[in-house]
Write a protein that holds these residues in place. Structure first.
Motif, mmCIF file in Angstrom:
data_model
loop_
_atom_site.group_PDB
_atom_site.id
_atom_site.type_symbol
_atom_site.label_atom_id
_atom_site.label_comp_id
_atom_site.label_asym_id
_atom_site.label_seq_id
_atom_site.Cartn_x
_atom_site.Cartn_y
_atom_site.Cartn_z
ATOM 1 N N PRO A 160 -5.741 -6.181 3.143
ATOM 2 C CA PRO A 160 -6.497 -7.419 3.360
ATOM 3 C C PRO A 160 -5.588 -8.558 3.823
ATOM 4 O O PRO A 160 -4.368 -8.508 3.649
ATOM 5 N N ASP A 161 -6.201 -9.585 4.416
ATOM 6 C CA ASP A 161 -5.449 -10.772 4.815
ATOM 7 C C ASP A 161 -4.876 -11.466 3.588
ATOM 8 O O ASP A 161 -5.465 -11.417 2.501
ATOM 9 N N LEU A 162 -3.745 -12.119 3.758
ATOM 10 C CA LEU A 162 -3.134 -12.912 2.701
ATOM 11 C C LEU A 162 -3.750 -14.303 2.791
ATOM 12 O O LEU A 162 -3.459 -15.067 3.711
ATOM 13 N N ALA A 163 -4.636 -14.615 1.853
ATOM 14 C CA ALA A 163 -5.414 -15.851 1.935
ATOM 15 C C ALA A 163 -4.537 -17.091 1.871
ATOM 16 O O ALA A 163 -4.768 -18.059 2.581
ATOM 17 N N ALA A 164 -3.530 -17.076 1.022
ATOM 18 C CA ALA A 164 -2.703 -18.268 0.839
ATOM 19 C C ALA A 164 -1.247 -17.850 0.689
ATOM 20 O O ALA A 164 -0.771 -17.646 -0.423
ATOM 21 N N VAL A 222 0.845 -3.438 -1.912
ATOM 22 C CA VAL A 222 0.333 -2.279 -2.659
ATOM 23 C C VAL A 222 -0.870 -2.708 -3.492
ATOM 24 O O VAL A 222 -1.919 -2.046 -3.490
ATOM 25 N N HIS A 223 -0.745 -3.841 -4.184
ATOM 26 C CA HIS A 223 -1.874 -4.346 -4.978
ATOM 27 C C HIS A 223 -3.070 -4.658 -4.079
ATOM 28 O O HIS A 223 -4.217 -4.416 -4.448
ATOM 29 N N ALA A 245 -8.490 -3.182 -2.203
ATOM 30 C CA ALA A 245 -9.397 -2.823 -1.105
ATOM 31 C C ALA A 245 -10.036 -1.457 -1.336
ATOM 32 O O ALA A 245 -11.192 -1.228 -0.962
ATOM 33 N N ARG A 246 -9.302 -0.568 -1.979
ATOM 34 C CA ARG A 246 -9.824 0.780 -2.250
ATOM 35 C C ARG A 246 -10.572 0.866 -3.575
ATOM 36 O O ARG A 246 -11.112 1.919 -3.915
ATOM 37 N N ILE A 248 0.371 4.591 -3.840
ATOM 38 C CA ILE A 248 0.165 3.686 -2.706
ATOM 39 C C ILE A 248 1.504 3.100 -2.259
ATOM 40 O O ILE A 248 1.760 2.943 -1.060
ATOM 41 N N ALA A 249 2.374 2.790 -3.223
ATOM 42 C CA ALA A 249 3.700 2.263 -2.890
ATOM 43 C C ALA A 249 4.448 3.250 -1.995
ATOM 44 O O ALA A 249 5.092 2.852 -1.012
ATOM 45 N N GLU A 250 4.356 4.518 -2.309
ATOM 46 C CA GLU A 250 5.038 5.532 -1.499
ATOM 47 C C GLU A 250 4.438 5.596 -0.093
ATOM 48 O O GLU A 250 5.165 5.758 0.881
#
Length: 198
Positions: free
Chosen positions: A27-31, A57-58, A63-64, A83-85
């Protein structure tokens, strides 16, 4: 007033966009400025490209619809590690007793892939650190900072020139400016008139 915080926020946004190029579901980084001065021992207090990937990763987990942490976000589980991997991070075999797999690091391949973005962000972070450590001692340091706390404490209202406000622990705001996405000015804690001394 220094223009470094908006520059750093822009570099954070650029680095995030570079990560999204390789991981489109991120997702986009809102801030972006919210990461400046934000401290989390589980996710890493130091702002870096590695920390951005960790936060990514978070973002992908959210999103998932995957729960990647427990214990109020401190313990990073094996779903986080998986997910990190995917994102090019690695962890030693054994999880930390209290934070799990949170201390992930860049693989050599990931470092090579993102080298230009890493170098840009490092330059911006270095300039930001130089600007914010040239403190005259006049800026407000909250009680948590004065007593050596890592940032826990009571949140107070901080405002910006356009009238927006956020709740923040004063010591966290004292670590580095948090910039408003609306007007580009830093949030500040309104000054309280000192009580008269008898």
């Amino acid at each position: 007033m220094s223009t470094t915080p908006p520059v750093l926020a822009a570099e954070l946004a650029h680095a995030w966009a570079e990560i999204q190029r390789h991981h489109p579901e991120l997702p986009d980084l809102a801030a972006p400025e919210a990461l400046i001065g934000e401290s989390s021992s589980a996710c890493g207090a130091e702002l870096s490209f590695e920390r951005l990937l960790h936060e990514g990763v978070h973002g992908i987990a959210a999103a998932r619809g995957i729960r990647d942490t427990s214990r109020a976000g401190r313990y990073h589980n094996r779903r986080f590690l998986a997910i990190a991997e995917e994102m090019g991070l690695e962890h030693s075999d054994e999880p930390h007793p209290s934070s799990g797999f949170s201390l992930v690091t860049l693989t050599p391949e990931t470092r090579k892939r993102y080298r230009p973005a890493i170098e840009r962000l490092q330059r911006a972070l270095k300039a930001h650190t130089a600007a914010t450590t040239a403190d005259t001692g006049r800026s407000f340091r909250g009680p948590a900072a004065r007593h050596g706390s890592s940032g826990g404490g009571v949140r107070v209202k901080a405002v910006c020139d356009c009238g927006r406000n956020v709740r923040v622990v004063p010591s966290v705001l004292a670590q580095a400016p948090i910039v408003c996405g609306g007007c580009g000015k830093p949030f500040r804690i309104p000054e309280v008139e000192p009580a008269a001394v008898a």
